[in-house]
Design a protein around this motif. Structure first.
Motif, PDB file in Angstrom:
ATOM      1  N   TYR A 126       0.930  -0.604  -0.089  1.00 30.46           N
ATOM      2  CA  TYR A 126       0.558  -0.257  -0.404  1.00 30.46           C
ATOM      3  C   TYR A 126       1.141   0.846   0.173  1.00 30.46           C
ATOM      4  CZ  TYR A 126      -3.466  -3.934   1.097  1.00 30.46           C
ATOM      5  OH  TYR A 126      -4.559  -4.665   2.026  1.00 30.46           O
ATOM      6  N   VAL A 127       0.581   2.453  -0.479  1.00 31.48           N
ATOM      7  CA  VAL A 127       0.857   3.379  -0.095  1.00 31.48           C
ATOM      8  C   VAL A 127       0.552   4.361   0.421  1.00 31.48           C
ATOM      9  CG1 VAL A 127       1.128   5.771  -1.538  1.00 31.48           C
ATOM     10  CG2 VAL A 127       0.884   3.552  -3.256  1.00 31.48           C
ATOM     11  N   CYS A 128       1.543   4.773   1.413  1.00 32.14           N
ATOM     12  CA  CYS A 128       1.188   5.975   3.009  1.00 32.14           C
ATOM     13  C   CYS A 128       0.716   6.749   2.657  1.00 32.14           C
ATOM     14  CB  CYS A 128       2.511   6.074   3.578  1.00 32.14           C
ATOM     15  SG  CYS A 128       2.607   6.779   5.146  1.00 32.14           S
ATOM     16  N   GLN A 129      -0.749   6.581   3.499  1.00 30.05           N
ATOM     17  CA  GLN A 129      -1.431   8.082   3.209  1.00 30.05           C
ATOM     18  C   GLN A 129      -1.992   8.991   4.583  1.00 30.05           C
ATOM     19  OE1 GLN A 129      -4.394   7.445  -0.278  1.00 30.05           O
ATOM     20  NE2 GLN A 129      -4.326   4.764   0.079  1.00 30.05           N
ATOM     21  N   PRO A 130      -2.130   9.449   4.349  1.00 25.97           N
ATOM     22  CA  PRO A 130      -2.889  10.137   5.844  1.00 25.97           C
ATOM     23  C   PRO A 130      -4.517   9.625   6.288  1.00 25.97           C
ATOM     24  CG  PRO A 130      -2.404  11.935   4.591  1.00 25.97           C
ATOM     25  CD  PRO A 130      -1.720  10.932   3.506  1.00 25.97           C
ATOM     26  N   LEU A 131      -4.995   8.848   7.120  1.00 29.95           N
ATOM     27  CA  LEU A 131      -6.623   8.621   6.951  1.00 29.95           C
ATOM     28  C   LEU A 131      -7.002   9.791   8.208  1.00 29.95           C
ATOM     29  CD1 LEU A 131      -6.309   5.041   6.124  1.00 29.95           C
ATOM     30  CD2 LEU A 131      -6.500   6.436   4.825  1.00 29.95           C
ATOM     31  N   ASP A 149     -13.143  18.160   3.778  1.00 29.55           N
ATOM     32  CA  ASP A 149     -14.359  18.270   2.869  1.00 29.55           C
ATOM     33  C   ASP A 149     -13.081  18.208   1.561  1.00 29.55           C
ATOM     34  OD1 ASP A 149     -12.168  20.397   2.638  1.00 29.55           O
ATOM     35  OD2 ASP A 149     -14.106  22.504   1.853  1.00 29.55           O
ATOM     36  N   MET A 150     -12.355  17.237   1.452  1.00 31.27           N
ATOM     37  CA  MET A 150     -12.060  16.711   0.648  1.00 31.27           C
ATOM     38  C   MET A 150     -12.758  15.034  -0.379  1.00 31.27           C
ATOM     39  SD  MET A 150      -8.092  15.956   1.934  1.00 31.27           S
ATOM     40  CE  MET A 150      -7.551  15.299   0.496  1.00 31.27           C
ATOM     41  N   ASP A 151     -12.349  15.367  -1.657  1.00 24.64           N
ATOM     42  CA  ASP A 151     -13.892  14.482  -2.080  1.00 24.64           C
ATOM     43  C   ASP A 151     -12.938  12.924  -2.073  1.00 24.64           C
ATOM     44  OD1 ASP A 151     -14.804  12.709  -3.767  1.00 24.64           O
ATOM     45  OD2 ASP A 151     -13.815  14.093  -6.032  1.00 24.64           O
ATOM     46  N   PHE A 152     -13.562  12.446  -1.334  1.00 27.96           N
ATOM     47  CA  PHE A 152     -13.048  11.389  -0.694  1.00 27.96           C
ATOM     48  C   PHE A 152     -13.539   9.966  -0.906  1.00 27.96           C
ATOM     49  CE2 PHE A 152     -12.533  13.400   3.436  1.00 27.96           C
ATOM     50  CZ  PHE A 152     -11.396  12.938   4.890  1.00 27.96           C
ATOM     51  N   SER A 153     -14.094  10.429  -2.648  1.00 25.10           N
ATOM     52  CA  SER A 153     -13.982   9.213  -4.125  1.00 25.10           C
ATOM     53  C   SER A 153     -12.484   8.854  -4.180  1.00 25.10           C
ATOM     54  CB  SER A 153     -15.471   9.934  -4.911  1.00 25.10           C
ATOM     55  OG  SER A 153     -14.528  10.867  -5.566  1.00 25.10           O
ATOM     56  N   SER A 166      -4.458   9.434  -8.663  1.00 24.80           N
ATOM     57  CA  SER A 166      -4.938  10.481  -7.807  1.00 24.80           C
ATOM     58  C   SER A 166      -4.876  11.586  -7.437  1.00 24.80           C
ATOM     59  CB  SER A 166      -5.860   9.240  -6.289  1.00 24.80           C
ATOM     60  OG  SER A 166      -4.896   9.279  -5.334  1.00 24.80           O
ATOM     61  N   GLN A 167      -5.606  12.346  -6.755  1.00 28.17           N
ATOM     62  CA  GLN A 167      -4.782  13.504  -6.302  1.00 28.17           C
ATOM     63  C   GLN A 167      -4.797  13.674  -4.407  1.00 28.17           C
ATOM     64  OE1 GLN A 167      -3.462  16.195  -8.188  1.00 28.17           O
ATOM     65  NE2 GLN A 167      -4.176  13.943  -9.035  1.00 28.17           N
ATOM     66  N   TRP A 168      -5.135  12.640  -4.105  1.00 30.76           N
ATOM     67  CA  TRP A 168      -4.832  11.984  -2.939  1.00 30.76           C
ATOM     68  C   TRP A 168      -3.572  12.140  -2.246  1.00 30.76           C
ATOM     69  CZ3 TRP A 168      -8.863  11.499  -0.048  1.00 30.76           C
ATOM     70  CH2 TRP A 168      -9.106  11.571   1.171  1.00 30.76           C
ATOM     71  N   HIS A 169      -3.950  12.845  -0.855  1.00 31.62           N
ATOM     72  CA  HIS A 169      -2.272  13.719  -0.342  1.00 31.62           C
ATOM     73  C   HIS A 169      -1.536  12.249  -0.279  1.00 31.62           C
ATOM     74  CE1 HIS A 169       1.127  15.584   1.212  1.00 31.62           C
ATOM     75  NE2 HIS A 169       0.399  14.901   2.684  1.00 31.62           N
ATOM     76  N   TYR A 170      -0.072  12.437  -0.534  1.00 34.99           N
ATOM     77  CA  TYR A 170       0.821  11.772  -0.321  1.00 34.99           C
ATOM     78  C   TYR A 170       1.999  12.441   0.415  1.00 34.99           C
ATOM     79  CZ  TYR A 170       5.098   8.894  -1.728  1.00 34.99           C
ATOM     80  OH  TYR A 170       6.514   7.919  -1.117  1.00 34.99           O
ATOM     81  N   GLY A 171       2.694  12.206   1.309  1.00 36.04           N
ATOM     82  CA  GLY A 171       3.350  13.086   2.492  1.00 36.04           C
ATOM     83  C   GLY A 171       4.384  12.551   2.386  1.00 36.04           C
ATOM     84  N   ASN A 172       5.180  11.891   1.610  1.00 37.03           N
ATOM     85  CA  ASN A 172       7.250  11.808   1.796  1.00 37.03           C
ATOM     86  C   ASN A 172       7.106  11.613   0.070  1.00 37.03           C
ATOM     87  OD1 ASN A 172       9.263  10.627   2.385  1.00 37.03           O
ATOM     88  ND2 ASN A 172       8.942   8.753   1.270  1.00 37.03           N
TER      89      ASN A 172
END
Length: 181
Positions: A126-131, A149-153, A166-172
């Protein structure tokens, strides 16, 4: 601690060992007491079990598992399961903040080593992502990188590569750019 022993004892006293089929359970590698734990899991009916390894790099484990779970714990569980012929799996997470290419290489090399034991499967990474609710989320929230209010879809927690598009944040990004991950 102690719950598995209690369950096993009660099932044995009621003549219930081996009467159930439990497809899968997850355990913490540092809480497995060698072959005894794995034997009890098998006797109560567990078909296979998994451990969340997250990383196999000692440095990353120290950072994110707070040095509670070590590679030696994971290795011990894999060896004990192989000896008892119990199938187990483990998953990795890549991209922890501060993780380097060297850490990723260390995890992959150690994963290849663990795969040499019969019965050990690695069912993906998996890719580490903040939940929401996690320490990573709090850190990213403070920096304005995530919000409620991010687009959780668009969130992808699947064990595949869809996260990377995806555009979901990746912290590294500073250590392992998304394009290289």
């Amino acid at each position: 601690p102690g719950r598995l022993e209690e369950l096993h004892s009660k099932m044995a006293a009621a003549n219930r060992l081996g009467r159930y089929r439990i497809e899968m359970v997850s355990v913490n590698a540092n809480l497995v007491k060698g072959e005894d734990t794995i034997r009890m899991l098998s006797e109560i009916g567990v078909v296979f079990f998994g451990i969340g390894m997250e990383s196999l790099s000692d440095r990353v484990l120290k950072m994110f598992k707070k040095d509670v779970v070590k590679f030696s714990h994971i290795e011990s569980v894999v060896k004990a399961a192989a000896k008892l012929k119990v199938t187990m799996f483990g998953t990795l997470v890549f991209g922890f903040p501060g993780e380097t290419f060297a850490d990723i290489g260390d995890s992959i090399a150690r994963l290849d080593y663990l795969r040499s034991f019969n019965g050990f499967l690695s069912d993906g990474s998996y890719v580490c992502q903040p939940l929401p609710g996690s320490a990573l989320w709090a850190r990213a929230y403070e920096k304005g990188l995530v919000s409620l209010d991010m687009d959780f879809s668009t969130l992808r927690i699947d064990c595949d590569s869809r996260f990377l598009t995806s555009q979901w944040h990746y912290g590294n990004e500073e250590n392992v750019p998304r394009k290289d991950l």
